[in-house]
Design a protein around this motif. Structure first.
Motif, PDB file in Angstrom:
ATOM      1  N   GLU A  46       0.816  -1.194   0.000  1.00  4.34           N
ATOM      2  CA  GLU A  46       0.000   0.000   0.000  1.00  4.34           C
ATOM      3  C   GLU A  46       0.860   1.258   0.000  1.00  4.34           C
ATOM      4  O   GLU A  46       1.972   1.282   0.525  1.00  4.34           O
ATOM      5  N   LEU A  47       0.305   2.295  -0.575  1.00  2.00           N
ATOM      6  CA  LEU A  47       0.976   3.585  -0.613  1.00  2.00           C
ATOM      7  C   LEU A  47       0.965   4.223   0.773  1.00  2.00           C
ATOM      8  O   LEU A  47      -0.034   4.166   1.488  1.00  2.00           O
ATOM      9  N   VAL A  48       2.081   4.851   1.137  1.00  2.00           N
ATOM     10  CA  VAL A  48       2.197   5.552   2.411  1.00  2.00           C
ATOM     11  C   VAL A  48       2.199   7.060   2.200  1.00  2.00           C
ATOM     12  O   VAL A  48       1.397   7.783   2.787  1.00  2.00           O
ATOM     13  N   ALA A  49       3.114   7.540   1.369  1.00  2.64           N
ATOM     14  CA  ALA A  49       3.247   8.972   1.140  1.00  2.64           C
ATOM     15  C   ALA A  49       4.021   9.231  -0.136  1.00  2.64           C
ATOM     16  O   ALA A  49       4.809   8.392  -0.577  1.00  2.64           O
ATOM     17  N   THR A  50       3.793  10.393  -0.722  1.00  2.00           N
ATOM     18  CA  THR A  50       4.528  10.800  -1.919  1.00  2.00           C
ATOM     19  C   THR A  50       4.975  12.243  -1.769  1.00  2.00           C
ATOM     20  O   THR A  50       4.401  13.026  -1.003  1.00  2.00           O
ATOM     21  N   ILE A  51       5.999  12.586  -2.528  1.00  3.87           N
ATOM     22  CA  ILE A  51       6.481  13.962  -2.574  1.00  3.87           C
ATOM     23  C   ILE A  51       6.901  14.260  -4.002  1.00  3.87           C
ATOM     24  O   ILE A  51       7.624  13.490  -4.634  1.00  3.87           O
ATOM     25  N   SER A  52       6.421  15.368  -4.520  1.00  5.36           N
ATOM     26  CA  SER A  52       6.723  15.734  -5.888  1.00  5.36           C
ATOM     27  C   SER A  52       8.089  16.387  -5.984  1.00  5.36           C
ATOM     28  O   SER A  52       8.742  16.681  -4.981  1.00  5.36           O
ATOM     29  N   SER A  53       8.519  16.634  -7.211  1.00  2.00           N
ATOM     30  CA  SER A  53       9.797  17.297  -7.421  1.00  2.00           C
ATOM     31  C   SER A  53       9.808  18.708  -6.860  1.00  2.00           C
ATOM     32  O   SER A  53      10.880  19.255  -6.571  1.00  2.00           O
ATOM     33  N   TYR A  59      -0.271  12.251   1.927  1.00  5.52           N
ATOM     34  CA  TYR A  59      -0.206  11.163   2.888  1.00  5.52           C
ATOM     35  C   TYR A  59      -1.487  10.361   2.873  1.00  5.52           C
ATOM     36  O   TYR A  59      -2.582  10.916   2.741  1.00  5.52           O
ATOM     37  N   GLU A  60      -1.352   9.062   3.033  1.00 10.17           N
ATOM     38  CA  GLU A  60      -2.520   8.230   3.203  1.00 10.17           C
ATOM     39  C   GLU A  60      -3.025   8.379   4.627  1.00 10.17           C
ATOM     40  O   GLU A  60      -2.253   8.668   5.559  1.00 10.17           O
ATOM     41  N   GLU A  61      -4.319   8.188   4.802  1.00 11.53           N
ATOM     42  CA  GLU A  61      -4.983   8.468   6.064  1.00 11.53           C
ATOM     43  C   GLU A  61      -4.349   7.808   7.293  1.00 11.53           C
ATOM     44  O   GLU A  61      -4.224   8.461   8.332  1.00 11.53           O
ATOM     45  N   PRO A  62      -3.936   6.542   7.230  1.00 13.57           N
ATOM     46  CA  PRO A  62      -3.400   5.904   8.441  1.00 13.57           C
ATOM     47  C   PRO A  62      -2.153   6.557   9.031  1.00 13.57           C
ATOM     48  O   PRO A  62      -1.868   6.357  10.215  1.00 13.57           O
ATOM     49  N   VAL A  63      -1.418   7.341   8.236  1.00  9.14           N
ATOM     50  CA  VAL A  63      -0.173   7.912   8.734  1.00  9.14           C
ATOM     51  C   VAL A  63      -0.218   9.425   8.864  1.00  9.14           C
ATOM     52  O   VAL A  63       0.769  10.031   9.317  1.00  9.14           O
ATOM     53  N   LYS A  64      -1.313  10.047   8.520  1.00  9.04           N
ATOM     54  CA  LYS A  64      -1.422  11.500   8.598  1.00  9.04           C
ATOM     55  C   LYS A  64      -1.219  11.979  10.028  1.00  9.04           C
ATOM     56  O   LYS A  64      -1.789  11.438  10.963  1.00  9.04           O
ATOM     57  N   GLY A  65      -0.391  13.004  10.170  1.00  8.98           N
ATOM     58  CA  GLY A  65      -0.102  13.560  11.480  1.00  8.98           C
ATOM     59  C   GLY A  65       1.006  12.858  12.223  1.00  8.98           C
ATOM     60  O   GLY A  65       1.456  13.355  13.266  1.00  8.98           O
ATOM     61  N   ARG A  66       1.462  11.717  11.718  1.00 11.45           N
ATOM     62  CA  ARG A  66       2.512  10.955  12.390  1.00 11.45           C
ATOM     63  C   ARG A  66       3.781  10.825  11.552  1.00 11.45           C
ATOM     64  O   ARG A  66       4.887  10.828  12.087  1.00 11.45           O
ATOM     65  N   PHE A  67       3.617  10.706  10.238  1.00  9.90           N
ATOM     66  CA  PHE A  67       4.756  10.536   9.336  1.00  9.90           C
ATOM     67  C   PHE A  67       4.993  11.813   8.542  1.00  9.90           C
ATOM     68  O   PHE A  67       4.052  12.548   8.223  1.00  9.90           O
ATOM     69  N   THR A  68       6.244  12.046   8.201  1.00  9.62           N
ATOM     70  CA  THR A  68       6.611  13.185   7.373  1.00  9.62           C
ATOM     71  C   THR A  68       7.573  12.732   6.283  1.00  9.62           C
ATOM     72  O   THR A  68       8.610  12.141   6.573  1.00  9.62           O
ATOM     73  N   ILE A  69       7.217  13.009   5.043  1.00  7.60           N
ATOM     74  CA  ILE A  69       8.092  12.695   3.925  1.00  7.60           C
ATOM     75  C   ILE A  69       8.814  13.967   3.490  1.00  7.60           C
ATOM     76  O   ILE A  69       8.235  15.059   3.494  1.00  7.60           O
ATOM     77  N   SER A  70      10.078  13.832   3.143  1.00  9.15           N
ATOM     78  CA  SER A  70      10.860  14.970   2.680  1.00  9.15           C
ATOM     79  C   SER A  70      11.886  14.481   1.678  1.00  9.15           C
ATOM     80  O   SER A  70      12.105  13.281   1.533  1.00  9.15           O
ATOM     81  N   ARG A  71      12.496  15.410   0.986  1.00 11.84           N
ATOM     82  CA  ARG A  71      13.521  15.037   0.012  1.00 11.84           C
ATOM     83  C   ARG A  71      14.617  16.080  -0.023  1.00 11.84           C
ATOM     84  O   ARG A  71      14.393  17.260   0.242  1.00 11.84           O
ATOM     85  N   ASP A  72      15.798  15.624  -0.367  1.00 11.70           N
ATOM     86  CA  ASP A  72      16.951  16.481  -0.552  1.00 11.70           C
ATOM     87  C   ASP A  72      17.410  16.252  -1.982  1.00 11.70           C
ATOM     88  O   ASP A  72      18.033  15.239  -2.283  1.00 11.70           O
ATOM     89  N   GLN A  81      10.197  10.296   8.026  1.00 14.15           N
ATOM     90  CA  GLN A  81      10.261  10.399   9.472  1.00 14.15           C
ATOM     91  C   GLN A  81       8.984   9.816  10.041  1.00 14.15           C
ATOM     92  O   GLN A  81       7.891  10.287   9.725  1.00 14.15           O
ATOM     93  N   MET A  82       9.109   8.807  10.874  1.00 13.57           N
ATOM     94  CA  MET A  82       7.962   8.110  11.429  1.00 13.57           C
ATOM     95  C   MET A  82       7.939   8.305  12.935  1.00 13.57           C
ATOM     96  O   MET A  82       8.841   7.850  13.644  1.00 13.57           O
ATOM     97  N   ASN A  83       6.922   8.981  13.422  1.00 16.10           N
ATOM     98  CA  ASN A  83       6.747   9.229  14.843  1.00 16.10           C
ATOM     99  C   ASN A  83       5.487   8.538  15.348  1.00 16.10           C
ATOM    100  O   ASN A  83       4.609   8.173  14.571  1.00 16.10           O
ATOM    101  N   SER A  84       5.406   8.395  16.654  1.00 14.80           N
ATOM    102  CA  SER A  84       4.239   7.771  17.285  1.00 14.80           C
ATOM    103  C   SER A  84       3.881   6.454  16.621  1.00 14.80           C
ATOM    104  O   SER A  84       2.723   6.191  16.286  1.00 14.80           O
ATOM    105  N   LEU A  85       4.880   5.632  16.442  1.00 13.29           N
ATOM    106  CA  LEU A  85       4.683   4.374  15.729  1.00 13.29           C
ATOM    107  C   LEU A  85       3.741   3.439  16.473  1.00 13.29           C
ATOM    108  O   LEU A  85       3.730   3.388  17.704  1.00 13.29           O
ATOM    109  N   LYS A  86       2.963   2.709  15.694  1.00 17.38           N
ATOM    110  CA  LYS A  86       1.993   1.756  16.203  1.00 17.38           C
ATOM    111  C   LYS A  86       2.328   0.367  15.687  1.00 17.38           C
ATOM    112  O   LYS A  86       2.957   0.228  14.643  1.00 17.38           O
TER     113      LYS A  86
END
Length: 119
Positions: A46-53, A59-72, A81-86
């Protein structure tokens, strides 16, 4: 030539945090969207998160507010970045990127990294 190498997975207790990294290498002309998928035991990938160029994130609903996607873009790396892991976050996490070379392009995948969250 092109490959994505993941790192950062591991075992953590519920409520803890992990940061996943995925670095691209090879003869890369440009990179479009990047993101993360996951596959839990007995479930489909399943998809978790995406970030464009441009840095736009989704973000998909199950991870909203807990995960952060970023790029360099300079390092050609995407992070999760995964916080408040379940415990239900337990899965193999796969990064992907839309990579274009001077001859072809398409979707590339990392090798996967195991994330295990204990109760």
């Amino acid at each position: 030539q092109v490959q994505l190498v993941e790192s950062g997975g591991g075992l953590v207790q519920a409520g803890g945090s992990l940061r996943l990294s995925c670095a691209a290498s090879g003869s890369i002309f440009s990179i479009g969207n990047m993101g993360w998928y996951r596959q839990a035991p007995g479930k489909q990938r399943e998809l978790v998160a995406t970030i464009s160029s441009r840095g736009n994130t989704k973000y998909e609903e199950p991870v909203k507010g807990r995960f952060t996607i970023s790029r360099d873009n300079a390092k050609i790396t995407v992070y999760l970045q995964m916080n408040s892991l379940k415990p239900e976050d337990t899965a193999v996490y796969y990064c992907y990127a839309q990579i274009y070379t001077d001859r072809n392009g398409g979707d590339y995948w990392g090798q996967g990294t195991q994330v295990t969250v204990s109760s």
